[in-house]
Scaffold this motif. Structure first.
Motif, short mmCIF file in Angstrom:
data_model
loop_
_atom_site.label_atom_id
_atom_site.label_comp_id
_atom_site.label_asym_id
_atom_site.label_seq_id
_atom_site.Cartn_x
_atom_site.Cartn_y
_atom_site.Cartn_z
N THR A 131 -27.25 -35.91 85.01
CA THR A 131 -27.50 -35.79 83.59
C THR A 131 -26.13 -35.62 82.94
O THR A 131 -25.33 -34.80 83.37
CB THR A 131 -28.38 -34.56 83.29
OG1 THR A 131 -29.60 -34.70 84.03
CG2 THR A 131 -28.70 -34.46 81.82
N THR A 132 -25.86 -36.42 81.90
CA THR A 132 -24.52 -36.48 81.32
C THR A 132 -24.49 -36.00 79.87
O THR A 132 -25.39 -36.31 79.10
CB THR A 132 -23.97 -37.91 81.39
OG1 THR A 132 -23.97 -38.34 82.76
CG2 THR A 132 -22.56 -38.01 80.84
N TYR A 133 -23.44 -35.25 79.56
CA TYR A 133 -23.13 -34.86 78.18
C TYR A 133 -21.78 -35.48 77.84
O TYR A 133 -20.79 -35.27 78.55
CB TYR A 133 -23.05 -33.33 78.05
CG TYR A 133 -22.48 -32.87 76.74
CD1 TYR A 133 -23.19 -33.04 75.55
CD2 TYR A 133 -21.23 -32.28 76.67
CE1 TYR A 133 -22.66 -32.63 74.33
CE2 TYR A 133 -20.70 -31.85 75.46
CZ TYR A 133 -21.42 -32.03 74.30
OH TYR A 133 -20.89 -31.63 73.10
N THR A 134 -21.74 -36.27 76.78
CA THR A 134 -20.49 -36.88 76.33
C THR A 134 -19.85 -35.96 75.31
O THR A 134 -20.45 -35.62 74.29
CB THR A 134 -20.77 -38.26 75.70
OG1 THR A 134 -21.44 -39.07 76.67
CG2 THR A 134 -19.47 -38.93 75.28
N HIS A 135 -18.62 -35.54 75.59
CA HIS A 135 -17.89 -34.65 74.69
C HIS A 135 -17.56 -35.38 73.39
O HIS A 135 -17.38 -36.59 73.39
CB HIS A 135 -16.57 -34.20 75.33
CG HIS A 135 -16.74 -33.48 76.63
ND1 HIS A 135 -15.66 -33.10 77.38
CD2 HIS A 135 -17.82 -33.09 77.34
CE1 HIS A 135 -16.06 -32.50 78.49
NE2 HIS A 135 -17.38 -32.50 78.48
N PRO A 136 -17.45 -34.64 72.30
CA PRO A 136 -17.05 -35.25 71.03
C PRO A 136 -15.64 -35.85 71.13
O PRO A 136 -14.84 -35.44 71.98
CB PRO A 136 -17.06 -34.09 70.04
CG PRO A 136 -17.83 -33.00 70.69
CD PRO A 136 -17.73 -33.22 72.16
N LEU A 137 -15.36 -36.80 70.27
CA LEU A 137 -14.02 -37.40 70.22
C LEU A 137 -12.98 -36.33 69.90
O LEU A 137 -13.25 -35.38 69.16
CB LEU A 137 -13.97 -38.49 69.16
CG LEU A 137 -14.84 -39.73 69.40
CD1 LEU A 137 -14.71 -40.68 68.22
CD2 LEU A 137 -14.46 -40.43 70.69
N VAL A 138 -11.79 -36.49 70.44
CA VAL A 138 -10.67 -35.60 70.17
C VAL A 138 -9.58 -36.43 69.51
O VAL A 138 -9.04 -37.35 70.13
CB VAL A 138 -10.14 -34.96 71.49
CG1 VAL A 138 -8.91 -34.10 71.20
CG2 VAL A 138 -11.21 -34.16 72.17
N ASN A 139 -9.28 -36.13 68.25
CA ASN A 139 -8.29 -36.89 67.48
C ASN A 139 -8.59 -38.39 67.53
O ASN A 139 -7.69 -39.22 67.68
CB ASN A 139 -6.87 -36.61 67.97
CG ASN A 139 -6.48 -35.18 67.76
OD1 ASN A 139 -6.87 -34.56 66.77
ND2 ASN A 139 -5.71 -34.64 68.68
N GLY A 140 -9.87 -38.73 67.47
CA GLY A 140 -10.27 -40.13 67.45
C GLY A 140 -10.30 -40.81 68.80
O GLY A 140 -10.55 -42.01 68.89
N THR A 141 -10.01 -40.07 69.88
CA THR A 141 -10.03 -40.69 71.21
C THR A 141 -11.09 -40.04 72.08
O THR A 141 -11.66 -39.00 71.75
CB THR A 141 -8.66 -40.56 71.90
OG1 THR A 141 -8.35 -39.17 72.06
CG2 THR A 141 -7.56 -41.23 71.10
N ASP A 142 -11.33 -40.66 73.21
CA ASP A 142 -12.35 -40.23 74.16
C ASP A 142 -12.19 -38.75 74.52
O ASP A 142 -11.12 -38.32 74.93
CB ASP A 142 -12.23 -41.08 75.43
CG ASP A 142 -13.26 -40.76 76.49
OD1 ASP A 142 -14.23 -40.02 76.20
OD2 ASP A 142 -13.11 -41.26 77.62
N GLN A 163 -19.42 -32.64 87.49
CA GLN A 163 -18.25 -33.49 87.35
C GLN A 163 -17.78 -33.35 85.91
O GLN A 163 -18.56 -33.57 84.98
CB GLN A 163 -18.57 -34.94 87.69
CG GLN A 163 -18.95 -35.09 89.15
CD GLN A 163 -19.32 -36.51 89.53
OE1 GLN A 163 -19.36 -37.41 88.69
NE2 GLN A 163 -19.58 -36.72 90.79
N ASP A 164 -16.53 -32.95 85.73
CA ASP A 164 -16.00 -32.69 84.40
C ASP A 164 -14.78 -33.55 84.15
O ASP A 164 -13.87 -33.60 84.98
CB ASP A 164 -15.65 -31.21 84.26
CG ASP A 164 -15.36 -30.80 82.83
OD1 ASP A 164 -16.24 -30.97 81.97
OD2 ASP A 164 -14.24 -30.33 82.57
N ASN A 165 -14.76 -34.23 82.99
CA ASN A 165 -13.66 -35.10 82.62
C ASN A 165 -13.26 -34.76 81.20
O ASN A 165 -14.12 -34.71 80.31
CB ASN A 165 -14.12 -36.57 82.72
CG ASN A 165 -13.07 -37.53 82.23
OD1 ASN A 165 -12.81 -37.62 81.03
ND2 ASN A 165 -12.48 -38.25 83.15
N GLY A 166 -11.98 -34.51 80.98
CA GLY A 166 -11.50 -34.13 79.66
C GLY A 166 -11.04 -35.29 78.81
O GLY A 166 -10.41 -35.10 77.79
N GLY A 167 -11.37 -36.51 79.22
CA GLY A 167 -11.00 -37.68 78.44
C GLY A 167 -9.91 -38.51 79.09
O GLY A 167 -9.62 -39.61 78.63
N GLY A 168 -9.32 -38.03 80.14
CA GLY A 168 -8.27 -38.78 80.85
C GLY A 168 -8.85 -39.54 82.02
O GLY A 168 -10.04 -39.78 82.12
#
Length: 131
Positions: free
Chosen positions: A67-78, A100-105
């Motif tokens: 089950t996935t939660y997509t984080h809000p955009l940060v400064n217009g990026t993923d 599994q946690d991904n901070g946008g990178g």
């Protein structure tokens, strides 16, 4: 008659579970889990696994069971994502799941969590293991 009483007791026990427990087991909300400090020390404090939003807003698991939660955009990026998959329920009240946690990178941290889920949607640090 004994079987009927045992079945009734089991049914009563199952129905008395808190909102964090669903009919098929525990409900893990990746939005709640996204708030833990997975890259630092997630066992420094209690981990909220349920109660950040109504259960009806938690998406269904994908084909891989996540089950996935997509984080809000940060400064217009993923902003990245947090996903969770239940691995097993151990008796009497221990849950094992993968986060599994991904901070946008490009890197994604994967950890296995073992602990006792509280009826309030929080796993306390006592007995909590993160590998």
């Amino acid at each position: 008659m004994k079987r009927l009483l045992i079945a009734a007791a089991f049914s009563l026990l199952a129905s008395s579970s808190a909102s964090a427990m669903g009919g098929a087991g525990i409900i893990l909300d990746p939005k709640c889990l996204s708030e833990a400090a997975w890259a630092v020390d997630p066992t420094a404090g209690p981990i909220r696994f349920f109660g950040c939003r109504p259960a009806s807003e938690i998406p269904a698991a994908d084909a891989d069971g996540f089950t996935t939660y997509t984080h809000p955009l940060v400064n217009g990026t993923d902003g990245g994502f947090t996903r969770v998959k239940l691995i097993t329920l151990k008796q009497p009240n221990i849950v094992v799941f993968n986060v599994q946690d991904n901070g946008g990178g490009s890197g994604t941290m994967s950890v296995t969590v073992t602990g006792v889920p509280g009826p309030d949607g929080v796993m306390q640090t006592k007995g909590l293991e993160v590998q």
